[in-house]
Design a protein around this motif. Structure first.
Motif, PDB file in Angstrom:
ATOM      1  N   LEU A 141       2.754   0.541   3.040  1.00  0.00           N
ATOM      2  CA  LEU A 141       1.719  -0.466   2.829  1.00  0.00           C
ATOM      3  C   LEU A 141       1.166  -0.449   1.408  1.00  0.00           C
ATOM      4  O   LEU A 141       0.862  -1.505   0.840  1.00  0.00           O
ATOM      5  CB  LEU A 141       0.586  -0.266   3.849  1.00  0.00           C
ATOM      6  CG  LEU A 141      -0.485  -1.358   3.869  1.00  0.00           C
ATOM      7  CD1 LEU A 141       0.123  -2.726   4.177  1.00  0.00           C
ATOM      8  CD2 LEU A 141      -1.572  -1.016   4.888  1.00  0.00           C
ATOM      9  N   GLN A 142       1.073   0.718   0.796  1.00  0.00           N
ATOM     10  CA  GLN A 142       0.467   0.765  -0.534  1.00  0.00           C
ATOM     11  C   GLN A 142       1.356   0.115  -1.597  1.00  0.00           C
ATOM     12  O   GLN A 142       0.875  -0.270  -2.665  1.00  0.00           O
ATOM     13  CB  GLN A 142       0.113   2.202  -0.923  1.00  0.00           C
ATOM     14  CG  GLN A 142       1.280   3.127  -1.175  1.00  0.00           C
ATOM     15  CD  GLN A 142       0.832   4.547  -1.512  1.00  0.00           C
ATOM     16  OE1 GLN A 142      -0.356   4.804  -1.719  1.00  0.00           O
ATOM     17  NE2 GLN A 142       1.773   5.476  -1.561  1.00  0.00           N
ATOM     18  N   ARG A 143       2.660  -0.054  -1.326  1.00  0.00           N
ATOM     19  CA  ARG A 143       3.511  -0.811  -2.250  1.00  0.00           C
ATOM     20  C   ARG A 143       3.068  -2.265  -2.315  1.00  0.00           C
ATOM     21  O   ARG A 143       3.154  -2.910  -3.356  1.00  0.00           O
ATOM     22  CB  ARG A 143       4.966  -0.764  -1.785  1.00  0.00           C
ATOM     23  CG  ARG A 143       5.673   0.531  -1.985  1.00  0.00           C
ATOM     24  CD  ARG A 143       7.187   0.376  -1.790  1.00  0.00           C
ATOM     25  NE  ARG A 143       7.753   1.675  -1.447  1.00  0.00           N
ATOM     26  CZ  ARG A 143       8.132   2.025  -0.240  1.00  0.00           C
ATOM     27  NH1 ARG A 143       8.051   1.162   0.759  1.00  0.00           N
ATOM     28  NH2 ARG A 143       8.617   3.223  -0.025  1.00  0.00           N
ATOM     29  N   LEU A 144       2.622  -2.791  -1.169  1.00  0.00           N
ATOM     30  CA  LEU A 144       2.230  -4.189  -1.069  1.00  0.00           C
ATOM     31  C   LEU A 144       0.739  -4.390  -1.305  1.00  0.00           C
ATOM     32  O   LEU A 144       0.306  -5.497  -1.635  1.00  0.00           O
ATOM     33  CB  LEU A 144       2.594  -4.730   0.315  1.00  0.00           C
ATOM     34  CG  LEU A 144       4.067  -4.618   0.720  1.00  0.00           C
ATOM     35  CD1 LEU A 144       4.249  -5.041   2.176  1.00  0.00           C
ATOM     36  CD2 LEU A 144       4.930  -5.466  -0.198  1.00  0.00           C
ATOM     37  N   ALA A 145      -0.046  -3.332  -1.117  1.00  0.00           N
ATOM     38  CA  ALA A 145      -1.501  -3.430  -1.259  1.00  0.00           C
ATOM     39  C   ALA A 145      -2.028  -2.139  -1.878  1.00  0.00           C
ATOM     40  O   ALA A 145      -2.570  -1.275  -1.177  1.00  0.00           O
ATOM     41  CB  ALA A 145      -2.147  -3.673   0.105  1.00  0.00           C
ATOM     42  N   PRO A 146      -1.863  -1.972  -3.183  1.00  0.00           N
ATOM     43  CA  PRO A 146      -2.352  -0.760  -3.837  1.00  0.00           C
ATOM     44  C   PRO A 146      -3.844  -0.563  -3.556  1.00  0.00           C
ATOM     45  O   PRO A 146      -4.626  -1.518  -3.604  1.00  0.00           O
ATOM     46  CB  PRO A 146      -2.092  -1.033  -5.327  1.00  0.00           C
ATOM     47  CG  PRO A 146      -0.976  -2.031  -5.334  1.00  0.00           C
ATOM     48  CD  PRO A 146      -1.193  -2.896  -4.130  1.00  0.00           C
ATOM     49  N   GLY A 147      -4.222   0.663  -3.250  1.00  0.00           N
ATOM     50  CA  GLY A 147      -5.610   0.984  -2.930  1.00  0.00           C
ATOM     51  C   GLY A 147      -5.823   1.338  -1.476  1.00  0.00           C
ATOM     52  O   GLY A 147      -6.807   2.013  -1.134  1.00  0.00           O
ATOM     53  N   VAL A 148      -4.913   0.896  -0.600  1.00  0.00           N
ATOM     54  CA  VAL A 148      -5.112   1.205   0.829  1.00  0.00           C
ATOM     55  C   VAL A 148      -5.038   2.709   1.083  1.00  0.00           C
ATOM     56  O   VAL A 148      -5.633   3.215   2.044  1.00  0.00           O
ATOM     57  CB  VAL A 148      -4.087   0.475   1.741  1.00  0.00           C
ATOM     58  CG1 VAL A 148      -4.264  -1.022   1.674  1.00  0.00           C
ATOM     59  CG2 VAL A 148      -2.659   0.884   1.409  1.00  0.00           C
ATOM     60  N   GLU A 149      -4.333   3.426   0.195  1.00  0.00           N
ATOM     61  CA  GLU A 149      -4.200   4.870   0.391  1.00  0.00           C
ATOM     62  C   GLU A 149      -5.528   5.596   0.244  1.00  0.00           C
ATOM     63  O   GLU A 149      -5.679   6.742   0.686  1.00  0.00           O
ATOM     64  CB  GLU A 149      -3.168   5.441  -0.596  1.00  0.00           C
ATOM     65  CG  GLU A 149      -3.590   5.472  -2.048  1.00  0.00           C
ATOM     66  CD  GLU A 149      -3.441   4.140  -2.778  1.00  0.00           C
ATOM     67  OE1 GLU A 149      -3.760   4.103  -3.987  1.00  0.00           O
ATOM     68  OE2 GLU A 149      -3.011   3.140  -2.157  1.00  0.00           O
ATOM     69  N   LYS A 150      -6.524   4.941  -0.344  1.00  0.00           N
ATOM     70  CA  LYS A 150      -7.846   5.568  -0.509  1.00  0.00           C
ATOM     71  C   LYS A 150      -8.694   5.495   0.759  1.00  0.00           C
ATOM     72  O   LYS A 150      -9.696   6.205   0.877  1.00  0.00           O
ATOM     73  CB  LYS A 150      -8.590   4.896  -1.664  1.00  0.00           C
ATOM     74  CG  LYS A 150      -7.887   5.063  -3.014  1.00  0.00           C
ATOM     75  CD  LYS A 150      -8.587   4.274  -4.112  1.00  0.00           C
ATOM     76  CE  LYS A 150      -7.820   4.367  -5.425  1.00  0.00           C
ATOM     77  NZ  LYS A 150      -8.441   3.523  -6.481  1.00  0.00           N
ATOM     78  N   LEU A 151      -8.311   4.632   1.681  1.00  0.00           N
ATOM     79  CA  LEU A 151      -9.048   4.533   2.943  1.00  0.00           C
ATOM     80  C   LEU A 151      -8.837   5.801   3.765  1.00  0.00           C
ATOM     81  O   LEU A 151      -7.781   6.441   3.684  1.00  0.00           O
ATOM     82  CB  LEU A 151      -8.575   3.324   3.754  1.00  0.00           C
ATOM     83  CG  LEU A 151      -8.815   1.945   3.158  1.00  0.00           C
ATOM     84  CD1 LEU A 151      -8.160   0.886   4.035  1.00  0.00           C
ATOM     85  CD2 LEU A 151     -10.305   1.664   3.005  1.00  0.00           C
ATOM     86  N   VAL A 152      -9.831   6.157   4.571  1.00  0.00           N
ATOM     87  CA  VAL A 152      -9.699   7.256   5.515  1.00  0.00           C
ATOM     88  C   VAL A 152      -9.801   6.689   6.929  1.00  0.00           C
ATOM     89  O   VAL A 152     -10.118   5.509   7.119  1.00  0.00           O
ATOM     90  CB  VAL A 152     -10.760   8.351   5.291  1.00  0.00           C
ATOM     91  CG1 VAL A 152     -10.561   8.997   3.933  1.00  0.00           C
ATOM     92  CG2 VAL A 152     -12.175   7.789   5.422  1.00  0.00           C
ATOM     93  N   PHE A 153      -9.508   7.518   7.910  1.00  0.00           N
ATOM     94  CA  PHE A 153      -9.541   7.113   9.311  1.00  0.00           C
ATOM     95  C   PHE A 153     -10.867   6.421   9.657  1.00  0.00           C
ATOM     96  O   PHE A 153     -11.936   6.909   9.306  1.00  0.00           O
ATOM     97  CB  PHE A 153      -9.347   8.350  10.186  1.00  0.00           C
ATOM     98  CG  PHE A 153      -9.302   8.085  11.666  1.00  0.00           C
ATOM     99  CD1 PHE A 153      -8.414   7.172  12.204  1.00  0.00           C
ATOM    100  CD2 PHE A 153     -10.147   8.790  12.515  1.00  0.00           C
ATOM    101  CE1 PHE A 153      -8.351   6.944  13.567  1.00  0.00           C
ATOM    102  CE2 PHE A 153     -10.099   8.577  13.887  1.00  0.00           C
ATOM    103  CZ  PHE A 153      -9.204   7.651  14.414  1.00  0.00           C
TER     104      PHE A 153
END
Length: 357
Positions: A141-153
């Motif tokens: 997902l982060q390839r298509l939407a950089p920044g999502v990796e910063k979200l937590v559960f």
């Protein structure tokens, strides 16, 4: 494809349920869950109003965070379970709610009747819902939407994903890390194809969704929880925050509060408890299978059961008399008239891997 809740739904794709389940556990699976109900509660009184219907803390949920909730009837039974997210970044009141597909019409009508005078209840039938689940979901997902990796559960936000206007949360129904993505229905096909183009992602059907959630110890509405079951009987005490339990102006004040608070205070009043079960023989034990004590007395019933693909062992959930709910208790499931030995087990059956930072 099968009919479900007014939709035509994929049970499995050509790879089959077992392969889809294991792929989600090791990589990333894409589920179309657009049958789920999406709605917004808008207005400065929205959080306080919703809190009158749920035994959970709505008012203190920070903006940008999500929480699990239980919609209750006047006897404390569970009308539905749901997820709600606080999108109130500007202080005007904006809650995003997702309810179960089979319940959504009744849920929305119930919410409208109970609190529609206090906030705007806005169904969102124009929105689709996709779930991307698995340990490599964030990689894809982060390839298509950089920044999502910063979200937590249980956090989320608005993102452009492959040119689609999405609202997504880092949550799901598999026990794995992953995301649920609300997207305009007109963009759902574009989004799905963009996600499926990622090397980690394969399409997953309803069958594996069910086996994944059961291994994770997650309830299915209509099977493991229902209008005749209270949150305490279902072992969902963790979903009732302290502010709604004891002392203070916000303790109680939800449907069935007297009964539920009494059960919390004195668990000996319970007549049934939800438990996890592992079969000691390689015999799948399905829903509605009777449970007996070793002496042959009827003590409960299985509500969900199958062969757990990740652990290659039959697992189940069910309700038993409280005297048989201790972990390690042996009992029998009556499969076609023959006893299958089972043992009460801790849940989840497969360790959850939510990303908490």
């Amino acid at each position: 494809m099968v009919p479900f809740a007014g939709y035509s739904m994929p049970v499995q794709y050509p790879a089959g349920l077992m392969a889809e389940h294991l792929h989600t556990r090791k990589a990333a699976g894409l589920f179309d869950v657009s049958h789920m109900g999406q709605l917004r509660l808008v207005g400065t009184d929205a959080a306080a109003a919703l809190e009158t219907l749920l035994p959970v803390d709505v008012m203190d949920l920070p903006a940008g965070k999500q929480r699990y909730g239980l919609l209750l009837n006047d006897d404390g039974g569970i009308i539905d379970d749901l997820m709600f997210f606080n999108r109130d970044y500007a202080g005007g009141g904006d809650l995003f709610v997702i309810v179960n597909g089979a319940c959504k019409a009744a849920d929305i009508a119930h919410i409208q009747q109970k609190i529609g005078s206090r906030c705007d209840v806005i169904p969102m039938p124009e929105m689709a819902l996709l779930a991307l689940q698995g340990p490599q979901a964030v990689t894809a997902l982060q390839r298509l939407a950089p920044g999502v990796e910063k979200l937590v559960f249980m956090s989320g936000g608005r993102f452009d994903v492959a040119g689609c206007d999405c609202f997504l949360t880092r949550s799901g129904y598999t026990g794995e890390d992953g995301f649920e993505i609300s997207v305009p229905a007109a963009q759902a096909d574009t989004l799905a194809r963009a996600l499926l183009a990622q090397p980690e992602v394969k399409p997953i059907g309803l069958g594996a969704r069910n086996s994944l959630r059961l291994e994770a110890g997650l309830c299915l509405y209509g099977n493991d929880i229902c209008a005749g079951t209270t949150p305490v009987e279902a072992g969902l005490n963790w979903a009732i925050q302290k502010v709604r339990r004891t002392g203070g102006a916000r303790a109680g004040g939800f449907p069935g509060a007297a009964k539920i608070l009494a059960q919390l205070a004195d668990p000996s009043t319970l007549t049934k408890k939800r438990v996890g079960l592992v079969a000691l023989e390689r015999v799948p034990v399905r829903e509605h299978t009777a449970l007996h004590s070793l002496e042959g007395a009827a003590i409960g019933e299985v509500t969900s059961g199958l062969l757990g693909p990740s652990i290659n062992q039959p697992v189940a959930m069910g309700y038993v008399s409280p005297g048989f709910a201790a972990i390690g208790t042996r009992l029998n499931a009556m499969v076609r008239g023959k006893p299958v030995p089972m043992e009460v087990s801790a849940m989840p059956f497969v360790a959850t891997r939510y990303y908490r930072g």
